[in-house]
Design a protein around this motif. Structure first.
Motif, PDB file in Angstrom:
ATOM      1  N   UNK A 164       0.842  -1.036   0.003  1.00 45.69           N
ATOM      2  CA  UNK A 164       0.058   0.014  -0.108  1.00 45.69           C
ATOM      3  C   UNK A 164       0.995   1.253   0.008  1.00 45.69           C
ATOM      4  N   UNK A 165       2.000   1.158  -0.521  1.00 51.26           N
ATOM      5  CA  UNK A 165       2.818   2.317  -0.661  1.00 51.26           C
ATOM      6  C   UNK A 165       3.428   2.350  -2.205  1.00 51.26           C
ATOM      7  N   UNK A 166       3.874   3.490  -2.706  1.00 51.53           N
ATOM      8  CA  UNK A 166       4.422   3.425  -4.186  1.00 51.53           C
ATOM      9  C   UNK A 166       5.490   2.353  -4.148  1.00 51.53           C
ATOM     10  N   UNK A 167       5.669   1.909  -5.460  1.00 47.52           N
ATOM     11  CA  UNK A 167       6.623   0.836  -5.980  1.00 47.52           C
ATOM     12  C   UNK A 167       7.005   1.560  -7.258  1.00 47.52           C
ATOM     13  N   UNK A 168       8.572   1.996  -7.222  1.00 54.48           N
ATOM     14  CA  UNK A 168       8.827   2.327  -8.484  1.00 54.48           C
ATOM     15  C   UNK A 168       9.981   1.265  -8.914  1.00 54.48           C
ATOM     16  N   UNK A 169      10.179   1.428 -10.474  1.00 54.69           N
ATOM     17  CA  UNK A 169      11.264   0.454 -10.991  1.00 54.69           C
ATOM     18  C   UNK A 169      12.444   0.978 -11.694  1.00 54.69           C
ATOM     19  N   UNK A 170      13.576   0.387 -11.190  1.00 54.33           N
ATOM     20  CA  UNK A 170      14.830   0.991 -12.093  1.00 54.33           C
ATOM     21  C   UNK A 170      15.379  -0.323 -13.031  1.00 54.33           C
ATOM     22  N   UNK A 171      15.221  -0.019 -14.112  1.00 58.95           N
ATOM     23  CA  UNK A 171      15.472  -1.392 -15.210  1.00 58.95           C
ATOM     24  C   UNK A 171      16.586  -1.068 -16.254  1.00 58.95           C
ATOM     25  N   UNK A 172      17.175  -2.267 -16.622  1.00 57.26           N
ATOM     26  CA  UNK A 172      17.784  -2.193 -17.804  1.00 57.26           C
ATOM     27  C   UNK A 172      17.021  -2.639 -18.760  1.00 57.26           C
ATOM     28  N   UNK A 173      17.326  -2.609 -20.272  1.00 57.05           N
ATOM     29  CA  UNK A 173      16.417  -3.144 -21.255  1.00 57.05           C
ATOM     30  C   UNK A 173      16.372  -4.554 -21.516  1.00 57.05           C
ATOM     31  N   UNK A 174      17.255  -5.314 -20.849  1.00 57.47           N
ATOM     32  CA  UNK A 174      17.242  -6.679 -21.028  1.00 57.47           C
ATOM     33  C   UNK A 174      18.355  -7.226 -20.780  1.00 57.47           C
ATOM     34  N   UNK A 175      18.695  -8.642 -21.071  1.00 58.70           N
ATOM     35  CA  UNK A 175      20.185  -9.409 -20.607  1.00 58.70           C
ATOM     36  C   UNK A 175      21.104  -9.118 -21.878  1.00 58.70           C
ATOM     37  N   UNK A 176      20.463  -9.555 -22.880  1.00 57.57           N
ATOM     38  CA  UNK A 176      21.313  -9.774 -24.184  1.00 57.57           C
ATOM     39  C   UNK A 176      21.036  -9.100 -25.308  1.00 57.57           C
ATOM     40  N   UNK A 177      19.498  -8.787 -25.744  1.00 61.79           N
ATOM     41  CA  UNK A 177      19.344  -8.107 -26.890  1.00 61.79           C
ATOM     42  C   UNK A 177      17.911  -7.125 -26.429  1.00 61.79           C
ATOM     43  N   UNK A 178      18.182  -5.958 -27.058  1.00 63.41           N
ATOM     44  CA  UNK A 178      17.096  -4.834 -26.710  1.00 63.41           C
ATOM     45  C   UNK A 178      15.744  -5.381 -27.002  1.00 63.41           C
ATOM     46  N   UNK A 179      15.637  -6.336 -27.862  1.00 60.86           N
ATOM     47  CA  UNK A 179      14.269  -6.839 -28.177  1.00 60.86           C
ATOM     48  C   UNK A 179      13.599  -7.237 -27.254  1.00 60.86           C
ATOM     49  N   UNK A 180      14.182  -7.870 -26.111  1.00 61.99           N
ATOM     50  CA  UNK A 180      13.567  -8.324 -24.833  1.00 61.99           C
ATOM     51  C   UNK A 180      12.733  -7.190 -24.326  1.00 61.99           C
ATOM     52  N   UNK A 181      13.165  -5.915 -24.497  1.00 58.12           N
ATOM     53  CA  UNK A 181      12.380  -4.866 -23.712  1.00 58.12           C
ATOM     54  C   UNK A 181      10.977  -4.974 -23.985  1.00 58.12           C
TER      55      UNK A 181
END
Ligand SMILES: Cc1cc2nc3c(=O)[nH]c(=O)nc-3n(C[C@H](O)[C@H](O)[C@H](O)COP(=O)(O)O)c2cc1C
Length: 311
Positions: free
Chosen positions: A127-144
C-alpha cells in the motif's frame, strides 16, 4: 525537469548524500543504494544507517531493494514503511555476475514470467508506491518489449530506464532508440538514466526528448557533484565548494570508520570519479591511490586543490 541522484552501492551512502545535499543540492530525489534482504528479515548495520530518517533529513530519499522474492520484498518494504518511507524502488538493473546468476537485478529480466508473478504478488499486497529501475534486457534490446508489457500491467509509480543491456555492464552507449520506443509505449511516468556527464549531454538529451520530465544523474554527479546545480542554475562547480564537500565527507568517515585503510578505501573511490574533474590530475590521483596514511593523503589533496584547475 525533475533531477534524481542515482544509487551507488559502496559510494553514495548517507554521509555522501548529506554532503551532496548540503553543498550542491538541486536534486529532487536521492535513491539509496540497494538493500539485500537476508534470511533474518532484518536490515544490516550499513543498511539501517543508510535509511534512518535522521540520516536523510531535508531531502527526499527513496530506498531500493534488490531481490526476486516477493515475500522478501514485502517484508523489507514493511520495515521501511515503519521508518516512514512511502516509496520503494526495485532494482532490476544491477549487472554484476554474482547478482545476475542468482536471478536478481538485471538477472531478473531473463525470467519475465517469474518477474510478472513477482509484481503481481507485490502490487496485490503493497500500500505504498513502488517504482522500478530497469535495464532493457540481458542480451538483446528486443527483450524490452515483453518486459514493458509486464510493467504496463501494474500501477508502477515511476519507471526509471537505463537503456543498456546486462552484457553491456557500463560499456557501450545507452540505446536511445529503444528508450524512445519504450517511452512511446509506456503507461507510466518515465525517468531516463544513462551517460549524462556534462551540461552538453543533458542539453542534447532534452533536445531529442523534450517530453521526458525526469532524468536520473549517475556517474556524472560522482565526477562533478555540482552537475545538477549547474543544470538548474548555471552556477559552475568551484574549488572552494568542492573542497568543503570533500572535507565534510572525509571528516564524517573519520567519525564513523576506524583505521586509515578503511577510511582511505572510501576516499580512493571518491577520487576515482572526482579526479576526472581536475585538469591533468593523473599524477595526484595515482599518489592518492597509493597513500596508506591519512596524513599523506591529505597532503596530496592539498596539493591537488592548490596546483590544479577544475575542467
Ligand atoms: C559502483 C556502482 C554502484 C552502483 N550501485 C547501484 C545500486 O545500488 N543500485 C542501482 O540501482 N544502481 C546502481 N548502480 C548503477 C547507477 O545507479 C546508474 O544506474 C548507472 O551508473 C548508470 O547511470 P550513469 O550512466 O548516469 O552513471 C551502480 C553503479 C556503479 C558504477
Amino acid at each position: 525537469m525533475k533531477l534524481y541522484f542515482a544509487p551507488f552501492e559502496g559510494i553514495s551512502g548517507y554521509i555522501y548524500r548529506n554532503a551532496l545535499n548540503r553543498h550542491f543540492g538541486a536534486i529532487d530525489k536521492y535513491f539509496i543504494p540497494f538493500i539485500l534482504p537476508n534470511q533474518f528479515g532484518k536490515l544490516s548495520y550499513r543498511e539501517k544507517n543508510d535509511i534512518l530518517p535522521e540520516h536523510n533529513k531535508g531531502m527526499q530519499a527513496v530506498p531500493q531493494i534488490l531481490t526476486n522474492s516477493s515475500e522478501d520484498f514485502l517484508c523489507t518494504a514493511k520495515i521501511l514503511q515503519e521508518y516512514g518511507y512511502n516509496e520503494i524502488n526495485l532494482n532490476l538493473g544491477c549487472p554484476s555476475r554474482t547478482v545476475v546468476t542468482k536471478g536478481r537485478g538485471a538477472g531478473f529480466l531473463g525470467e519475465p514470467e517469474k518477474l510478472d508473478k513477482f509484481l503481481d504478488e507485490v502490487f496485490e499486497k503493497i500500500d505504498i508506491k513502488v517504482s522500478l529501475k530497469t535495464r532493457i534486457g540481458l542480451d538483446a534490446p528486443e527483450e524490452f518489449e515483453r518486459l514493458l508489457e509486464i510493467y504496463n500491467k501494474y500501477p508502477v509509480s515511476e519507471l526509471i530506464i537505463h537503456p543498456r543491456l546486462q552484457i553491456d555492464m557500463y560499456k557501450n552507449l545507452p540505446d536511445l532508440d529503444t528508450f524512445e520506443n519504450a517511452f512511446g509505449q509506456c503507461n507510466h511516468s518515465v525517468c531516463y538514466n544513462g551517460d549524462i556527464f556534462t551540461i552538453q549531454d543533458y542539453e542534447n538529451f532534452v533536445e531529442r526528448f523534450p517530453k521526458v520530465a525526469k532524468v536520473m544523474l549517475g556517474r556524472g554527479m560522482l565526477i562533478n557533484p555540482g552537475l545538477a546545480r549547474e543544470i538548474r542554475t548555471g552556477i559552475k562547480t568551484d574549488k572552494e565548494t568542492l573542497r568543503a564537500f570533500h572535507d565534510e565527507i572525509l571528516e564524517n568517515y573519520k567519525n564513523v570508520l576506524s583505521g586509515d585503510k578503511t577510511i582511505l578505501f572510501k576516499m580512493k573511490e571518491f577520487w576515482f570519479y572526482t579526479g576526472k574533474l581536475f585538469a591533468d590530475s593523473d599524477k595526484y590521483i595515482k599518489k592518492i591511490r597509493k597513500s596508506e596514511k591519512i596524513a599523506v593523503y591529505e597532503t596530496v589533496v592539498d596539493q591537488l586543490f592548490f596546483e590544479k584547475q577544475l575542467i
